[in-house]
Structure formats: structure tokens, C-alpha cells
Design an enzyme around this catalytic site. Sequence first.
Site, PDB file in Angstrom:
ATOM      1  N   CYS A 156      -4.480  17.024 -36.163  1.00 47.81           N
ATOM      2  CA  CYS A 156      -3.481  16.089 -36.688  1.00 47.81           C
ATOM      3  C   CYS A 156      -3.250  16.427 -38.161  1.00 47.81           C
ATOM      4  O   CYS A 156      -3.206  15.555 -39.011  1.00 47.81           O
ATOM      5  CB  CYS A 156      -3.887  14.635 -36.476  1.00 47.81           C
ATOM      6  SG  CYS A 156      -5.510  14.226 -37.113  1.00 47.81           S
ATOM      7  N   ALA A 211     -14.993  14.844 -28.592  1.00 43.71           N
ATOM      8  CA  ALA A 211     -14.320  13.836 -27.773  1.00 43.71           C
ATOM      9  C   ALA A 211     -14.043  12.472 -28.412  1.00 43.71           C
ATOM     10  O   ALA A 211     -13.060  11.827 -28.056  1.00 43.71           O
ATOM     11  CB  ALA A 211     -15.122  13.626 -26.500  1.00 43.71           C
ATOM     12  N   ALA A 212     -14.925  11.989 -29.296  1.00 42.43           N
ATOM     13  CA  ALA A 212     -14.773  10.591 -29.756  1.00 42.43           C
ATOM     14  C   ALA A 212     -13.545  10.430 -30.658  1.00 42.43           C
ATOM     15  O   ALA A 212     -13.213  11.359 -31.386  1.00 42.43           O
ATOM     16  CB  ALA A 212     -16.022  10.176 -30.535  1.00 42.43           C
ATOM     17  N   ASN A 218      -9.623   9.094 -26.759  1.00 44.15           N
ATOM     18  CA  ASN A 218      -8.271   8.933 -26.203  1.00 44.15           C
ATOM     19  C   ASN A 218      -7.872  10.125 -25.341  1.00 44.15           C
ATOM     20  O   ASN A 218      -7.325   9.961 -24.253  1.00 44.15           O
ATOM     21  CB  ASN A 218      -7.250   8.781 -27.341  1.00 44.15           C
ATOM     22  CG  ASN A 218      -7.248   7.378 -27.894  1.00 44.15           C
ATOM     23  OD1 ASN A 218      -7.653   6.445 -27.214  1.00 44.15           O
ATOM     24  ND2 ASN A 218      -6.819   7.232 -29.126  1.00 44.15           N
ATOM     25  N   LYS A 219      -8.179  11.324 -25.846  1.00 44.91           N
ATOM     26  CA  LYS A 219      -7.772  12.508 -25.068  1.00 44.91           C
ATOM     27  C   LYS A 219      -8.681  12.690 -23.864  1.00 44.91           C
ATOM     28  O   LYS A 219      -8.256  13.203 -22.829  1.00 44.91           O
ATOM     29  CB  LYS A 219      -7.743  13.754 -25.960  1.00 44.91           C
ATOM     30  CG  LYS A 219      -6.697  13.617 -27.057  1.00 44.91           C
ATOM     31  CD  LYS A 219      -6.602  14.822 -27.954  1.00 44.91           C
ATOM     32  CE  LYS A 219      -5.741  14.521 -29.165  1.00 44.91           C
ATOM     33  NZ  LYS A 219      -6.390  13.668 -30.177  1.00 44.91           N
TER      34      LYS A 219
END
Length: 470
Positions: free
Chosen positions: A360, A232-233, A236-237
Amino acid sequence: MNLYFEASKTLDSLDARAGSIKGILATLPEKDRKRTSALVIETLKYKAVLTQVINETNLLKDERKKITSMNLALVLVHDVLLAGGIQAGDGPIKQAILRHKTRLNGEFQRIKIKRGVKSNLELAHNGDDRAAQIPRYVRVNTLMWASDHAMDAFISNGYDLTDPFTSRQVSRSIAQDEHIPDLLLFSPQTTFHDDPLYKSGKIILQDKASCFPAVVLSPPSREGTYVIDATAAPGNKTSHLSAIMGNKGKLFAFERDRKRFKTLEMMLSKAGCQNVETLNLDFLTVDPQDEAYCKVTHILLDPSCSGSGIVNRLDHLLETEAENESEKDERLTKLAAFQLVMIKHAMKFPAVERIVYSTCSVHATENEHVVRDALKSEEAESGGFKLEAPENVLPQWKRRGLPEELDNPSDAASLIRCSPSGDATNGFFVSCFVRRDSDTNNAQKRSLDQVELNTVESKPRKKKKKNHHS
Ligand code: SAM
């Protein structure tokens, strides 16, 4: 001299690839951050020419007792040649560098003549030009206010409703994104770091492509929905998912890194996410049969990747020493193996209906190949997973997966790719796995079966650090 020690230590961390430039600068003590960051960034821009000057003048060899490393020499020589002098009181290090001032200057002028440049600026390395073509994307945090209100607020602050693509020079242009709801576009030069709307969590600075995963996962906004963000960190998502869920249901956010976990907690609290439980845990140690998670129907997996799609202007400054091909292949193969394990683990959750896997990265090794191998895995076979149909994976987005990298080329239509050169976003990849029998009744049945099993076996839950944002 502290400024120079701090700046040279920061350059050491960047050499060791201990993080992105932005990330490493953010860890500097706040009081000196601006000044040290400016020196580090400016030194990186001129690193090639400064290194040449230092080598040609034998500075490090002659002054090795005082100027103890190349990075310390770089920041000092930067200030002597490009900033009008050393910003420190007299002392042995300052004296050492000033002893060489004339030679340093002479060598610098010689290089300029040889390269045929008139101004110092022409010697600077300014980063990846593609980054300058990417608009500044701002996601309106709908947990705090509506997009219409945000748009009104920007317009009353002097922004114009003009397309930042066509009017790139218009520094006050604003537009609504055509693919992602609640995403606004500004011209690339616009900055928001000091804006009260950013500081209060009402807007979130998030690249367009990185908004795709939560939109594709699209968990329902109702009580009784259970969702996992496995990696998670900085969050943003996670905050995007929480907004899509309208703060309803339950969102478990896992992050294994302690420091990044702290950032995640801060970010979620700032964004007003109340349906999130953060857990400082490795997702791979989470038992899918645990009664807390056996009702999870949606999982977002955005694991560590090579980051090769990110065309950050600053990080481009670090790309001076390229890895050789075999080192790069080895690194990508390791990352892909880890990414595959994460997907296979997500497929073991008994009620999961939808798994979004994103990176990404622009490399097929981390994207199409991982998806291809996940589809062939035992977990996909026994769980009955397939790729979601293209019409349910942001169909209006034209750039899809690479057919030649898949066993079944027609799967490419289900996959999303973003290209930094063609899409005004960073490079990105999104895939979505669903069950062949993914109707709600089946999912509910699987989770009910699991609940029954849990009550019989009554497994002890793992001890974990957790925090409720509610
Ligand atoms: N989704 C995040 C966002 O949009 O802000 C970015 C996630 S970043 C690409 C990957 C994160 O996953 C890193 O913070 C890393 O520490 C974390 N991570 C990697 N492996 C993990 C694991 N096995 N369990 C939990 N977190 C993990």
C-alpha cells in the site's frame, strides 16, 4: 485525572510511531475507549494552535512539577479552551491549569484575531481531503452468504441502488463494484462498525485496492490446493483468499507478530474461514522444502511497507513533522531490501506457480524497483519466474505500473497501480510472478520430486505455534 493521563500516554505512543491512530486507540481499555479516543482525536485536530498557546503562555515552564509533559498539557488545555472545562474533580493538576486559565484564553483569542478566524472550527486540521472522496467499500463474506442476499438485505434496510460516486450526498446509496466481485460501495460517510452484519463477520470492511491481490492470485476452489498467505495479519486478504477458495484446500497464514497474530485468529474465526491454518512464525524461517509446504502452488505476499498510499483521515493528523528526504530514502531502501528478500524466499517453494506481491505504498522504490530486482535475482533465474501477462492481471483496470522505473518498460503493463487522487481507492501496487513453464504438470512434477526427496531425507519440521480454523 485518569482520562488525561490515558490520553496523554496515547499521544506519546503516537509520537513514537508505535502504530496507526486506529490501531493504538483499539488497544485502550474498552470501558474508557470512546471518551479517551474523542479527546485524543480532538486534541490532534487542534494540536498546532494548542502548542502555540502553551508555548506563548510558558505554561510548561511555570507548572513543570504538576504538568509533566507537553502531551499532558495539550489534552488539559484542549478541554479548558475547547470543551468547557476539565472533566475531573479538584486536585493539584486541575488547580495548576486553572491558575493560567485567563492567560490561556487571552492567548487563544489573540491567535484567532491574528489568523482572521471567527470560529474555533476554522482552526482545526481536518485531515486528508482525498479520504472523503473514497467510498466506503464493503466486501460481502461469501463464506457466510451470497452477494445477492446481502444486496437485498441492505435494500430492505433502506439503502438505494444509486452510484455513491455521482450521488455522494446520498447517505443511503449502495452500488456493486465494477472490478471486484462481491464488493459493494457506499457513500464515504457510511459507518458500519456497530452494524450487526459487520459484528457477525457477514461483511468485511476492506478498501477496493486491497481486494486486488487475492483476485489476481485467484487460487482454485478445490480440494488439494495449497496456498500461503506469508504476511497475514490482520487477515483481510486471508479471509478473501479463503472465500475465493470456497473454504476448500489448505491455506497457511503466517504472521510473525504475536499481538497481530491474535487479531488474525480472531478475524478468521469471525469470518468463518475453515480451510486456514494460522502460524505465528516469520515466513523467512519457513523451509520451502518442508513436506507441509512443498505442494504450495500460490503465495500471497503483502509485507510491511511504508503505507504511503493510505489516505486515512485520522493518520493524516499525525503528519506534522515531516521526515527529511534522506531519512525517508533510507527508510524506503531498508523496506525495499526486506520486501525483495521476501519475494526471493517465496520463489524457493518448489511447486509455486504464482506469487502475488503487493504494497500500500506509492513509492517506486517499494514497487517497480523491487519487482525489477526480483526479476533479476538468482531465484527468479533458477526458478524461471517472469511477470504474469497483462491480460491475466485484472486487464480491465487502466492504471498500470510506471514504465520509466523498470529495466524493461513493457513490463509496466503487467503491474497494477492505484492512485488515491484518481481511482477512489487508497494508493496501492500489485504484481504477479509466474513460472515460464507454469503448467500444472510441471508444478506437480516439482512437488512430487520434492516429496520423494523428503521421504529420503526425512527432515524434522520446525516447532511452531499453530492453529487450525477447522
Ligand atoms: N495482508 C494483510 C491484510 O490484508 O490484512 C496485511 C499485512 S500487513 C501489510 C504486513 C504484516 O506482515 C504485518 O502484520 C507484519 O507483522 C507481518 N510481517 C512482516 N514481516 C513478516 C515476516 N517475515 N513473516 C511473517 N509476517 C510478517
